[in-house]
Scaffold this motif. Structure first.
Motif, mmCIF file in Angstrom:
data_model
loop_
_atom_site.group_PDB
_atom_site.id
_atom_site.type_symbol
_atom_site.label_atom_id
_atom_site.label_comp_id
_atom_site.label_asym_id
_atom_site.label_seq_id
_atom_site.Cartn_x
_atom_site.Cartn_y
_atom_site.Cartn_z
ATOM 1 N N LEU A 1 24.197 35.019 37.928
ATOM 2 C CA LEU A 1 25.294 34.505 37.457
ATOM 3 C C LEU A 1 26.425 35.811 37.171
ATOM 4 C CD1 LEU A 1 23.981 31.992 34.892
ATOM 5 C CD2 LEU A 1 25.075 31.577 37.052
ATOM 6 N N ILE A 2 25.946 36.981 36.615
ATOM 7 C CA ILE A 2 26.740 38.218 36.636
ATOM 8 C C ILE A 2 27.453 38.707 37.721
ATOM 9 C CG2 ILE A 2 26.493 40.557 35.729
ATOM 10 C CD1 ILE A 2 24.452 39.821 33.722
ATOM 11 N N LEU A 3 26.591 38.800 38.871
ATOM 12 C CA LEU A 3 27.058 39.167 40.127
ATOM 13 C C LEU A 3 28.241 38.294 40.554
ATOM 14 C CD1 LEU A 3 26.368 40.969 42.611
ATOM 15 C CD2 LEU A 3 25.036 39.053 43.601
ATOM 16 N N LEU A 4 28.042 37.072 40.253
ATOM 17 C CA LEU A 4 29.124 36.016 40.753
ATOM 18 C C LEU A 4 30.328 35.746 40.071
ATOM 19 C CD1 LEU A 4 26.678 33.379 42.185
ATOM 20 C CD2 LEU A 4 27.638 35.245 43.517
ATOM 21 N N PHE A 5 30.052 36.001 38.803
ATOM 22 C CA PHE A 5 31.208 35.443 37.719
ATOM 23 C C PHE A 5 31.469 36.198 36.854
ATOM 24 C CE2 PHE A 5 28.332 31.369 38.789
ATOM 25 C CZ PHE A 5 29.294 30.991 39.575
ATOM 26 N N VAL A 6 31.036 37.342 36.617
ATOM 27 C CA VAL A 6 31.476 38.283 35.651
ATOM 28 C C VAL A 6 32.282 39.658 36.338
ATOM 29 C CG1 VAL A 6 30.765 39.952 34.039
ATOM 30 C CG2 VAL A 6 29.499 37.909 34.171
ATOM 31 N N ARG A 7 33.557 39.788 35.883
ATOM 32 C CA ARG A 7 34.407 40.706 36.361
ATOM 33 C C ARG A 7 34.441 41.955 35.564
ATOM 34 N NH1 ARG A 7 38.230 36.396 38.112
ATOM 35 N NH2 ARG A 7 36.808 34.620 38.667
ATOM 36 N N GLU A 8 34.553 43.062 36.239
ATOM 37 C CA GLU A 8 34.720 44.331 35.486
ATOM 38 C C GLU A 8 35.837 44.624 34.732
ATOM 39 O OE1 GLU A 8 33.288 47.098 33.710
ATOM 40 O OE2 GLU A 8 32.246 46.985 35.210
ATOM 41 N N THR A 9 35.840 45.103 33.502
ATOM 42 C CA THR A 9 36.938 45.014 32.471
ATOM 43 C C THR A 9 37.081 46.621 32.172
ATOM 44 O OG1 THR A 9 35.513 44.603 30.636
ATOM 45 C CG2 THR A 9 36.611 42.756 31.899
ATOM 46 N N LYS A 10 36.356 47.513 32.652
ATOM 47 C CA LYS A 10 36.533 48.775 31.997
ATOM 48 C C LYS A 10 37.729 49.542 32.043
ATOM 49 C CE LYS A 10 34.637 52.032 35.482
ATOM 50 N NZ LYS A 10 34.312 53.135 35.661
ATOM 51 N N GLY A 11 38.307 49.958 31.225
ATOM 52 C CA GLY A 11 39.336 50.831 31.532
ATOM 53 C C GLY A 11 40.807 50.300 31.983
ATOM 54 N N LYS A 12 40.842 48.906 31.694
ATOM 55 C CA LYS A 12 41.970 47.968 32.348
ATOM 56 C C LYS A 12 43.090 47.791 30.927
ATOM 57 C CE LYS A 12 40.334 47.707 36.403
ATOM 58 N NZ LYS A 12 39.156 48.480 36.140
ATOM 59 N N THR A 13 44.113 47.799 31.327
ATOM 60 C CA THR A 13 45.195 47.100 30.472
ATOM 61 C C THR A 13 45.074 45.856 30.272
ATOM 62 O OG1 THR A 13 46.917 46.980 31.965
ATOM 63 C CG2 THR A 13 46.716 49.327 31.032
ATOM 64 N N LEU A 14 45.967 45.261 29.457
ATOM 65 C CA LEU A 14 46.080 43.742 29.148
ATOM 66 C C LEU A 14 46.565 43.135 30.295
ATOM 67 C CD1 LEU A 14 47.211 43.483 25.227
ATOM 68 C CD2 LEU A 14 44.984 43.132 26.371
ATOM 69 N N GLU A 15 47.489 43.688 31.055
ATOM 70 C CA GLU A 15 48.119 43.061 32.187
ATOM 71 C C GLU A 15 47.255 43.364 33.037
ATOM 72 O OE1 GLU A 15 49.459 45.545 30.115
ATOM 73 O OE2 GLU A 15 51.211 44.523 29.275
ATOM 74 N N GLU A 16 46.413 44.209 33.443
ATOM 75 C CA GLU A 16 45.440 44.117 34.516
ATOM 76 C C GLU A 16 44.428 43.327 34.499
ATOM 77 O OE1 GLU A 16 45.849 48.947 35.593
ATOM 78 O OE2 GLU A 16 44.482 48.304 34.197
ATOM 79 N N LEU A 17 44.068 42.814 33.134
ATOM 80 C CA LEU A 17 43.023 42.086 32.983
ATOM 81 C C LEU A 17 43.401 40.553 33.350
ATOM 82 C CD1 LEU A 17 41.572 43.114 29.526
ATOM 83 C CD2 LEU A 17 40.487 43.209 31.466
ATOM 84 N N ASP A 18 44.926 40.552 32.988
ATOM 85 C CA ASP A 18 45.193 39.195 33.210
ATOM 86 C C ASP A 18 45.131 38.968 34.887
ATOM 87 O OD1 ASP A 18 46.128 38.204 30.985
ATOM 88 O OD2 ASP A 18 48.175 39.085 31.125
ATOM 89 N N GLN A 19 45.375 40.014 35.779
ATOM 90 C CA GLN A 19 45.365 39.972 37.198
ATOM 91 C C GLN A 19 43.791 39.754 37.579
ATOM 92 O OE1 GLN A 19 48.170 43.799 37.756
ATOM 93 N NE2 GLN A 19 48.048 42.902 39.347
ATOM 94 N N ILE A 20 43.043 40.597 36.865
ATOM 95 C CA ILE A 20 41.725 40.332 37.584
ATOM 96 C C ILE A 20 41.106 38.923 36.930
ATOM 97 C CG2 ILE A 20 39.298 41.266 36.539
ATOM 98 C CD1 ILE A 20 40.570 44.034 35.905
ATOM 99 N N PHE A 21 41.221 38.610 35.989
ATOM 100 C CA PHE A 21 40.694 37.096 35.543
ATOM 101 C C PHE A 21 41.644 35.957 36.469
ATOM 102 C CE2 PHE A 21 38.755 39.527 32.142
ATOM 103 C CZ PHE A 21 37.517 38.978 32.418
ATOM 104 N N ALA A 22 42.886 36.448 36.887
ATOM 105 C CA ALA A 22 43.544 35.333 37.776
ATOM 106 C C ALA A 22 42.894 35.308 39.070
ATOM 107 C CB ALA A 22 44.765 35.746 37.641
ATOM 108 N N VAL A 23 42.157 36.161 39.621
ATOM 109 C CA VAL A 23 41.447 35.907 40.914
ATOM 110 C C VAL A 23 40.530 34.663 40.933
ATOM 111 C CG1 VAL A 23 39.798 36.809 42.390
ATOM 112 C CG2 VAL A 23 41.349 38.423 41.184
ATOM 113 N N PRO A 24 40.766 33.858 41.889
ATOM 114 C CA PRO A 24 39.921 32.540 41.935
ATOM 115 C C PRO A 24 38.511 32.565 41.768
ATOM 116 C CG PRO A 24 41.611 32.413 43.511
ATOM 117 C CD PRO A 24 41.690 33.846 43.059
ATOM 118 N N LEU A 25 37.959 31.807 41.120
ATOM 119 C CA LEU A 25 36.404 31.692 40.933
ATOM 120 C C LEU A 25 35.757 31.816 42.142
ATOM 121 C CD1 LEU A 25 34.477 31.670 38.545
ATOM 122 C CD2 LEU A 25 34.211 29.471 38.987
#
Length: 280
Positions: free
Chosen positions: A198-222
């Motif tokens: 589940l981590i491999l498939l659904f958990v995205r890396e968040t280290k060292g990211k700004t709020l704007e970058e986190l928006d881009q990362i979590f906007a990637v389709p599942l």
């Protein structure tokens, strides 16, 4: 904020928020179903069942807590160097192996062998748990959600953790009676492997990211991120087993990286133009 907006509904209906919620719930669920609180709550009973005296079992439980605290300290540095996701992907298989060692040690006909096997399994488990699934879930859940629903998202994530904590603590006595220690520990070893997937498939890396970058990362389709996770398996095999140098895949094209690349290109172009003028 617009009047009439329902932030709870938006946590499920907006893909960026839903992806963050899913990832947070996976790590919170995993923190319980890796079996840590079974050991934390019932460690003295487990040690007694393996052959320890009551006093030795209590001392061994203190040892488990001390190792858990001691090996959590490196996470202050590794959580922002190795990253949240990488720590989880590395430590979950190790925890599963340690749980199997602990459970299967109860098959030993030698009391000394049983005591040593259970102690080694539980203590190694604490060493792998402490820098990974120990500190990561709360850190991850606190940063995954956008600011306007962060309080709600963190509340849901915390509620997930404590709900499954209750389930584990109340079902362990029945589980160990039904499946014996071997089966009970194997049960949580299997869940550790499931959570790893589940981590491999659904958990995205968040280290060292700004709020704007986190928006881009979590906007990637599942589905796109799940496919990316599956492609990381052969990549990791080539890199860490075959010691090759495969080209890493870049799933996210972050604005900061794009602007940095653009600035470098502009700088190189200016240097080239200046060199041309100098030669003239």
């Amino acid at each position: 904020m617009t009047k009439g907006r329902n932030r709870v509904v938006e946590m499920f209906t907006i893909p960026r928020n839903r992806n963050a919620a899913l990832a947070s719930w996976v790590v919170m669920f995993g923190q319980q179903f890796c079996g840590v609180n079974v050991i934390a709550y019932y460690s003295s009973t487990i040690f007694v069942d393996s052959g320890f005296t009551q006093v030795a079992a209590l001392a061994s439980s203190v040892g488990f807590g001390a190792l858990n605290w001691l090996f959590a300290l490196p996470a202050v540095f590794t959580i922002d160097t190795f990253g949240r996701r990488n720590l989880l992907l590395f430590t979950f298989p190790c925890m599963a192996i340690c749980l199997l060692i602990t459970g299967f040690s109860f098959w030993s006909t030698s009391e000394t062998g049983r005591i040593v096997g259970v102690s080694v399994g539980i203590y190694l488990y604490a060493i792998f748990y402490a820098p990974g699934e120990g500190p990561v879930p709360f850190t991850y859940s606190a940063e995954a959600f956008p600011l306007y629903i962060r309080d709600i998202g963190m509340s849901f994530a915390t509620a997930t953790l404590w709900f499954w904590n209750f389930v584990l603590s109340i079902t362990w006595p029945s589980l160990i009676l039904a499946f014996k220690p071997q089966g009970a520990f194997a049960w949580y070893a299997a869940w550790s492997c499931i959570v790893w997937v589940l981590i491999l498939l659904f958990v995205r890396e968040t280290k060292g990211k700004t709020l704007e970058e986190l928006d881009q990362i979590f906007a990637v389709p599942l589905g796109a991120h799940a496919a990316y996770g599956l492609r990381q398996v052969p990549y990791s095999f080539k890199k860490f087993v075959l010691f090759q140098n495969p080209v890493p895949e870049q799933l996210y094209e972050l604005e900061s990286e794009v602007s940095s690349t653009g600035a470098d290109e502009n700088r190189a172009r200016e240097v080239k133009e200046d060199s041309g003028k100098a030669n003239v």
